[in-house]
Design a protein around this motif. Structure first.
Motif, PDB file in Angstrom:
ATOM      1  N   MET A 205       0.832  -1.194   0.000  1.00  0.00           N
ATOM      2  CA  MET A 205       0.000   0.000   0.000  1.00  0.00           C
ATOM      3  C   MET A 205       0.874   1.255   0.000  1.00  0.00           C
ATOM      4  N   ALA A 206       1.881   1.261   0.869  1.00  0.00           N
ATOM      5  CA  ALA A 206       2.746   2.436   0.949  1.00  0.00           C
ATOM      6  C   ALA A 206       3.523   2.628  -0.348  1.00  0.00           C
ATOM      7  N   VAL A 207       3.964   1.521  -0.932  1.00  0.00           N
ATOM      8  CA  VAL A 207       4.723   1.609  -2.188  1.00  0.00           C
ATOM      9  C   VAL A 207       3.836   2.158  -3.301  1.00  0.00           C
ATOM     10  N   ALA A 208       2.583   1.750  -3.306  1.00  0.00           N
ATOM     11  CA  ALA A 208       1.653   2.250  -4.321  1.00  0.00           C
ATOM     12  C   ALA A 208       1.419   3.749  -4.164  1.00  0.00           C
ATOM     13  N   LEU A 209       1.287   4.215  -2.922  1.00  0.00           N
ATOM     14  CA  LEU A 209       1.085   5.647  -2.687  1.00  0.00           C
ATOM     15  C   LEU A 209       2.295   6.454  -3.132  1.00  0.00           C
ATOM     16  N   VAL A 210       3.498   5.950  -2.819  1.00  0.00           N
ATOM     17  CA  VAL A 210       4.713   6.648  -3.246  1.00  0.00           C
ATOM     18  C   VAL A 210       4.799   6.655  -4.770  1.00  0.00           C
ATOM     19  N   GLY A 211       4.486   5.537  -5.388  1.00  0.00           N
ATOM     20  CA  GLY A 211       4.529   5.459  -6.854  1.00  0.00           C
ATOM     21  C   GLY A 211       3.558   6.409  -7.523  1.00  0.00           C
ATOM     22  N   ILE A 212       2.346   6.468  -7.018  1.00  0.00           N
ATOM     23  CA  ILE A 212       1.345   7.387  -7.575  1.00  0.00           C
ATOM     24  C   ILE A 212       1.792   8.830  -7.382  1.00  0.00           C
ATOM     25  N   GLY A 213       2.344   9.129  -6.226  1.00  0.00           N
ATOM     26  CA  GLY A 213       2.819  10.486  -5.957  1.00  0.00           C
ATOM     27  C   GLY A 213       3.953  10.894  -6.874  1.00  0.00           C
ATOM     28  N   ILE A 214       4.890   9.984  -7.107  1.00  0.00           N
ATOM     29  CA  ILE A 214       6.014  10.302  -7.992  1.00  0.00           C
ATOM     30  C   ILE A 214       5.544  10.466  -9.431  1.00  0.00           C
ATOM     31  N   LEU A 215       4.613   9.619  -9.867  1.00  0.00           N
ATOM     32  CA  LEU A 215       4.064   9.777 -11.219  1.00  0.00           C
ATOM     33  C   LEU A 215       3.342  11.120 -11.363  1.00  0.00           C
TER      34      LEU A 215
ATOM     35  N   PRO B 139       4.841  11.830  -0.044  1.00  0.00           N
ATOM     36  CA  PRO B 139       5.346  11.861   1.340  1.00  0.00           C
ATOM     37  C   PRO B 139       4.461  11.090   2.309  1.00  0.00           C
ATOM     38  N   VAL B 140       3.166  11.032   2.048  1.00  0.00           N
ATOM     39  CA  VAL B 140       2.272  10.264   2.922  1.00  0.00           C
ATOM     40  C   VAL B 140       2.631   8.786   2.847  1.00  0.00           C
ATOM     41  N   GLY B 141       2.852   8.287   1.644  1.00  0.00           N
ATOM     42  CA  GLY B 141       3.251   6.893   1.489  1.00  0.00           C
ATOM     43  C   GLY B 141       4.611   6.608   2.088  1.00  0.00           C
ATOM     44  N   PHE B 142       5.535   7.562   1.983  1.00  0.00           N
ATOM     45  CA  PHE B 142       6.854   7.391   2.568  1.00  0.00           C
ATOM     46  C   PHE B 142       6.772   7.295   4.090  1.00  0.00           C
ATOM     47  N   LEU B 143       5.991   8.170   4.694  1.00  0.00           N
ATOM     48  CA  LEU B 143       5.812   8.123   6.142  1.00  0.00           C
ATOM     49  C   LEU B 143       5.111   6.839   6.572  1.00  0.00           C
ATOM     50  N   LEU B 144       4.142   6.402   5.787  1.00  0.00           N
ATOM     51  CA  LEU B 144       3.449   5.154   6.082  1.00  0.00           C
ATOM     52  C   LEU B 144       4.415   3.974   6.020  1.00  0.00           C
ATOM     53  N   ALA B 145       5.331   3.991   5.063  1.00  0.00           N
ATOM     54  CA  ALA B 145       6.317   2.922   4.945  1.00  0.00           C
ATOM     55  C   ALA B 145       7.269   2.923   6.136  1.00  0.00           C
ATOM     56  N   ILE B 146       7.679   4.100   6.588  1.00  0.00           N
ATOM     57  CA  ILE B 146       8.564   4.180   7.759  1.00  0.00           C
ATOM     58  C   ILE B 146       7.853   3.674   9.007  1.00  0.00           C
ATOM     59  N   VAL B 147       6.602   4.067   9.190  1.00  0.00           N
ATOM     60  CA  VAL B 147       5.840   3.617  10.354  1.00  0.00           C
ATOM     61  C   VAL B 147       5.677   2.099  10.319  1.00  0.00           C
ATOM     62  N   PHE B 148       5.376   1.552   9.152  1.00  0.00           N
ATOM     63  CA  PHE B 148       5.209   0.105   9.040  1.00  0.00           C
ATOM     64  C   PHE B 148       6.517  -0.626   9.309  1.00  0.00           C
ATOM     65  N   ALA B 149       7.627  -0.084   8.815  1.00  0.00           N
ATOM     66  CA  ALA B 149       8.929  -0.721   9.041  1.00  0.00           C
ATOM     67  C   ALA B 149       9.295  -0.702  10.518  1.00  0.00           C
TER      68      ALA B 149
END
Length: 57
Positions: free
Chosen positions: A1-11, A39-49
């Motif tokens: 989910m976090a990777v998808a959010l980061v990918g959509i944001g970068i696109l 950035p929301v996806g990046f923060l979500l990925a950090i929290v999950f990690a």
């Protein structure tokens, strides 16, 4: 989910820069809103990690 959010944001960020080059129109508000997902996806990925990491004994 976090990777998808980061990918959509970068696109969306890429689309913001490409839109004025391809056409004379300015990027729409929806592109700027989608770009905020990176950035929301990046923060979500950090929290999950941090949450799924090993605990110290």
């Amino acid at each position: 989910m976090a990777v998808a959010l980061v990918g959509i944001g970068i696109l969306a960020v890429v689309a913001i820069f490409v839109t004025p080059i391809v056409s004379d129109a300015e990027p729409g508000l929806w592109l700027y809103l989608l770009a905020m997902l990176a950035p929301v996806g990046f923060l979500l990925a950090i929290v999950f990690a941090l949450w799924s990491g090993r605990r110290a004994r």
